[in-house]
Motif scaffolding. Structure first.
Motif, PDB file in Angstrom:
ATOM      1  N   ALA A 241     -45.822  66.309  19.129  1.00  0.00           N
ATOM      2  CA  ALA A 241     -46.834  65.552  18.398  1.00  0.00           C
ATOM      3  C   ALA A 241     -48.193  65.671  19.086  1.00  0.00           C
ATOM      4  O   ALA A 241     -49.225  65.836  18.429  1.00  0.00           O
TER       5      ALA A 241
ATOM      6  N   ALA B  79     -49.677  69.087  18.347  1.00  0.00           N
ATOM      7  CA  ALA B  79     -50.251  69.166  17.005  1.00  0.00           C
ATOM      8  C   ALA B  79     -51.601  68.449  16.945  1.00  0.00           C
ATOM      9  O   ALA B  79     -52.570  68.963  16.377  1.00  0.00           O
ATOM     10  N   ALA B  80     -51.678  67.260  17.548  1.00  0.00           N
ATOM     11  CA  ALA B  80     -52.937  66.507  17.565  1.00  0.00           C
ATOM     12  C   ALA B  80     -54.011  67.265  18.335  1.00  0.00           C
ATOM     13  O   ALA B  80     -55.178  67.308  17.920  1.00  0.00           O
TER      14      ALA B  80
ATOM     15  N   LEU C 227     -51.832  66.657   9.722  1.00  0.00           N
ATOM     16  CA  LEU C 227     -51.139  65.775  10.659  1.00  0.00           C
ATOM     17  C   LEU C 227     -50.441  64.639   9.927  1.00  0.00           C
ATOM     18  O   LEU C 227     -50.963  64.112   8.946  1.00  0.00           O
TER      19      LEU C 227
ATOM     20  N   SER D  38     -48.503  62.249  15.386  1.00  0.00           N
ATOM     21  CA  SER D  38     -49.584  63.173  15.718  1.00  0.00           C
ATOM     22  C   SER D  38     -50.908  62.714  15.103  1.00  0.00           C
ATOM     23  O   SER D  38     -51.964  62.860  15.717  1.00  0.00           O
TER      24      SER D  38
ATOM     25  N   TYR E 250     -54.175  61.728  17.293  1.00  0.00           N
ATOM     26  CA  TYR E 250     -55.462  62.370  17.013  1.00  0.00           C
ATOM     27  C   TYR E 250     -56.571  61.321  16.976  1.00  0.00           C
ATOM     28  O   TYR E 250     -57.659  61.536  17.508  1.00  0.00           O
TER      29      TYR E 250
ATOM     30  N   LEU F 117     -54.527  64.283  25.431  1.00  0.00           N
ATOM     31  CA  LEU F 117     -53.602  65.092  24.640  1.00  0.00           C
ATOM     32  C   LEU F 117     -53.155  66.331  25.407  1.00  0.00           C
ATOM     33  O   LEU F 117     -51.987  66.717  25.338  1.00  0.00           O
TER      34      LEU F 117
END
Length: 62
Positions: free
Chosen positions: A11, A14-15, A28, A32, A36, A44
């Motif tokens: 996660a 991805a963020a 997203l 995630s 973000y 992150l």
């Protein structure tokens, strides 16, 4: 701060990709998306760079 599970590490990855503009923010979902919005790129990076060896798939509910 290292990730505590494989799911958390993914996660965060991805963020981080969204923060860097590598993927669209609209792609997203779930954790995630929340990461973000609430975490810095540095935070992150720290989570995303955690090695997956020995981590559980998901964090246990204790």
């Amino acid at each position: 701060m290292p990730a505590t599970s494989k799911a958390q590490q993914r996660a965060a990855g991805a963020a981080l990709a969204a923060k860097r503009g590598e993927i669209k923010k609209s792609e997203l979902i779930g954790a995630s998306k929340q990461m973000y919005q609430t975490m810095t790129e540095k935070e992150l990076e720290e989570l995303a760079e955690t090695k997956l060896d020995g981590l559980p798939e998901k964090k246990s509910e204790d």
